[in-house]
Design a protein around this motif. Sequence first.
Motif, PDB file in Angstrom:
ATOM      1  N   LYS A 127      32.430  20.803  23.162  1.00  0.00           N
ATOM      2  CA  LYS A 127      31.497  19.981  23.885  1.00  0.00           C
ATOM      3  C   LYS A 127      32.042  18.906  24.787  1.00  0.00           C
ATOM      4  N   SER A 128      33.371  18.723  24.608  1.00  0.00           N
ATOM      5  CA  SER A 128      34.202  17.525  25.134  1.00  0.00           C
ATOM      6  C   SER A 128      33.270  16.108  25.056  1.00  0.00           C
ATOM      7  N   LEU A 129      33.413  15.948  23.641  1.00  0.00           N
ATOM      8  CA  LEU A 129      32.717  14.676  23.141  1.00  0.00           C
ATOM      9  C   LEU A 129      33.490  14.299  21.908  1.00  0.00           C
ATOM     10  N   ILE A 130      33.389  12.875  21.675  1.00  0.00           N
ATOM     11  CA  ILE A 130      34.002  12.298  20.243  1.00  0.00           C
ATOM     12  C   ILE A 130      33.057  12.079  19.354  1.00  0.00           C
ATOM     13  N   TYR A 131      32.724  12.944  18.473  1.00  0.00           N
ATOM     14  CA  TYR A 131      31.744  12.615  17.367  1.00  0.00           C
ATOM     15  C   TYR A 131      32.498  11.573  16.393  1.00  0.00           C
ATOM     16  N   TYR A 132      32.455  10.297  16.440  1.00  0.00           N
ATOM     17  CA  TYR A 132      33.179   9.323  15.649  1.00  0.00           C
ATOM     18  C   TYR A 132      33.024   9.105  14.196  1.00  0.00           C
ATOM     19  N   LYS A 133      31.535   9.395  13.852  1.00  0.00           N
ATOM     20  CA  LYS A 133      31.523   9.446  12.509  1.00  0.00           C
ATOM     21  C   LYS A 133      32.328  10.577  11.569  1.00  0.00           C
ATOM     22  N   ASP A 134      32.519  11.594  12.661  1.00  0.00           N
ATOM     23  CA  ASP A 134      33.492  12.865  11.762  1.00  0.00           C
ATOM     24  C   ASP A 134      34.794  12.412  11.861  1.00  0.00           C
ATOM     25  N   ILE A 135      35.512  11.477  12.897  1.00  0.00           N
ATOM     26  CA  ILE A 135      36.845  11.259  12.793  1.00  0.00           C
ATOM     27  C   ILE A 135      37.347  10.111  11.906  1.00  0.00           C
ATOM     28  N   ILE A 136      36.173   9.062  11.703  1.00  0.00           N
ATOM     29  CA  ILE A 136      36.777   7.871  11.082  1.00  0.00           C
ATOM     30  C   ILE A 136      37.385   8.235   9.512  1.00  0.00           C
ATOM     31  N   SER A 137      37.194   9.093   9.019  1.00  0.00           N
ATOM     32  CA  SER A 137      37.973   9.315   7.817  1.00  0.00           C
ATOM     33  C   SER A 137      39.457   9.511   8.008  1.00  0.00           C
ATOM     34  N   GLN A 138      39.606  10.393   9.277  1.00  0.00           N
ATOM     35  CA  GLN A 138      41.161  10.679   9.865  1.00  0.00           C
ATOM     36  C   GLN A 138      41.716   9.241  10.225  1.00  0.00           C
ATOM     37  N   LEU A 139      40.856   8.225  10.429  1.00  0.00           N
ATOM     38  CA  LEU A 139      41.571   7.167  10.947  1.00  0.00           C
ATOM     39  C   LEU A 139      41.920   6.020   9.884  1.00  0.00           C
ATOM     40  N   PHE A 169      32.670   1.606  16.868  1.00  0.00           N
ATOM     41  CA  PHE A 169      32.342   2.682  17.674  1.00  0.00           C
ATOM     42  C   PHE A 169      31.017   2.625  18.003  1.00  0.00           C
ATOM     43  N   GLU A 170      30.095   1.818  17.059  1.00  0.00           N
ATOM     44  CA  GLU A 170      28.631   1.716  17.119  1.00  0.00           C
ATOM     45  C   GLU A 170      28.403   0.720  18.525  1.00  0.00           C
ATOM     46  N   VAL A 171      29.263  -0.114  18.545  1.00  0.00           N
ATOM     47  CA  VAL A 171      29.112  -1.142  19.738  1.00  0.00           C
ATOM     48  C   VAL A 171      29.192  -0.396  21.040  1.00  0.00           C
ATOM     49  N   LEU A 172      30.256   0.400  20.936  1.00  0.00           N
ATOM     50  CA  LEU A 172      30.573   1.461  22.241  1.00  0.00           C
ATOM     51  C   LEU A 172      29.478   2.368  22.623  1.00  0.00           C
ATOM     52  N   ASP A 173      28.627   2.882  21.630  1.00  0.00           N
ATOM     53  CA  ASP A 173      27.560   3.687  21.654  1.00  0.00           C
ATOM     54  C   ASP A 173      26.297   3.193  21.702  1.00  0.00           C
ATOM     55  N   LYS A 174      26.085   2.554  22.981  1.00  0.00           N
ATOM     56  CA  LYS A 174      24.951   1.486  23.004  1.00  0.00           C
ATOM     57  C   LYS A 174      23.651   2.401  23.029  1.00  0.00           C
ATOM     58  N   GLU A 175      23.638   3.596  23.439  1.00  0.00           N
ATOM     59  CA  GLU A 175      22.489   4.630  23.102  1.00  0.00           C
ATOM     60  C   GLU A 175      22.446   5.185  21.761  1.00  0.00           C
ATOM     61  N   ASN A 176      23.219   4.887  20.882  1.00  0.00           N
ATOM     62  CA  ASN A 176      23.119   5.537  19.541  1.00  0.00           C
ATOM     63  C   ASN A 176      23.126   6.693  19.565  1.00  0.00           C
ATOM     64  N   LYS A 177      23.969   7.598  20.235  1.00  0.00           N
ATOM     65  CA  LYS A 177      23.850   8.900  20.503  1.00  0.00           C
ATOM     66  C   LYS A 177      24.769   9.536  19.366  1.00  0.00           C
ATOM     67  N   GLY A 178      25.486   8.958  18.489  1.00  0.00           N
ATOM     68  CA  GLY A 178      26.617   9.399  17.510  1.00  0.00           C
ATOM     69  C   GLY A 178      27.885  10.038  18.063  1.00  0.00           C
ATOM     70  N   TYR A 179      28.186   9.739  19.445  1.00  0.00           N
ATOM     71  CA  TYR A 179      29.152  10.404  20.109  1.00  0.00           C
ATOM     72  C   TYR A 179      29.750   9.580  21.117  1.00  0.00           C
ATOM     73  N   LEU A 180      30.899   9.534  21.596  1.00  0.00           N
ATOM     74  CA  LEU A 180      31.360   8.867  22.886  1.00  0.00           C
ATOM     75  C   LEU A 180      31.919  10.071  23.790  1.00  0.00           C
ATOM     76  N   GLU A 181      31.891   9.721  24.975  1.00  0.00           N
ATOM     77  CA  GLU A 181      32.428  10.633  25.968  1.00  0.00           C
ATOM     78  C   GLU A 181      34.084  10.068  26.099  1.00  0.00           C
ATOM     79  N   PRO A 182      34.831  11.066  26.039  1.00  0.00           N
ATOM     80  CA  PRO A 182      36.331  10.663  26.353  1.00  0.00           C
ATOM     81  C   PRO A 182      36.715   9.649  27.241  1.00  0.00           C
ATOM     82  N   GLU A 183      35.972   9.891  28.665  1.00  0.00           N
ATOM     83  CA  GLU A 183      36.384   9.059  29.579  1.00  0.00           C
ATOM     84  C   GLU A 183      35.938   7.563  29.266  1.00  0.00           C
ATOM     85  N   ALA A 184      34.785   7.197  28.742  1.00  0.00           N
ATOM     86  CA  ALA A 184      34.087   5.594  28.214  1.00  0.00           C
ATOM     87  C   ALA A 184      35.056   5.333  27.467  1.00  0.00           C
ATOM     88  N   LEU A 185      35.755   6.171  26.234  1.00  0.00           N
ATOM     89  CA  LEU A 185      36.470   5.744  25.239  1.00  0.00           C
ATOM     90  C   LEU A 185      37.783   5.498  26.086  1.00  0.00           C
TER      91      LEU A 185
END
Length: 157
Positions: free
Chosen positions: A139-151, A95-111
């Motif tokens: 917010k229509s964003l994916i906060y990946y650190k919050d969902i990792i435990s679900q994955l 996820f961090e590789v995809l989050d090039k700006e280190n924002k802590g989230y990804l936009e659904p379209e980009a993912l």
Amino acid sequence: MANEKLTSEVQERIKAAFKDFDYDLNSTVDVREIGTVIYSLDCFPSQADLHDFIAEVEDDHSGYVHLDKFLPAMTKVLLEDKYPPVPEEQLLQAFEVLDKENKGYLEPEALTKFLTQEGEAFTQDEMDEMLTAFTDHEKSLIYYKDIISQLITGPRT
């Protein structure tokens, strides 16, 4: 004796998972559901491994898999821990590789763009299901650190 008990418990898990997709109650499952059955057992094969597994257990290219063929093959997979989940740290790094700006989230379209065009591509249905489950709807964003435990799934028995 302990090994027989473990094998018996594993086979009961497999039968229960298989039964959930045996809609006609005839000990068969549509071959298109086999990946879901395997994932429900906390196994995560690559698409190539899944294809090979299906080729091994499908009844003469009928489009169906019978429990009699599935049970021994899946028992072996589980006892050998053949398709373990990705470790949490590795998933976070992805996820961090995809989050090039280190924002802590990804936009659904980009993912969606990445997961449908790179590597083992997700289908649009898979993406829709995942985005529904993991997108922060306010917010229509994916906060990946919050969902990792679900994955990530826990250790298997």
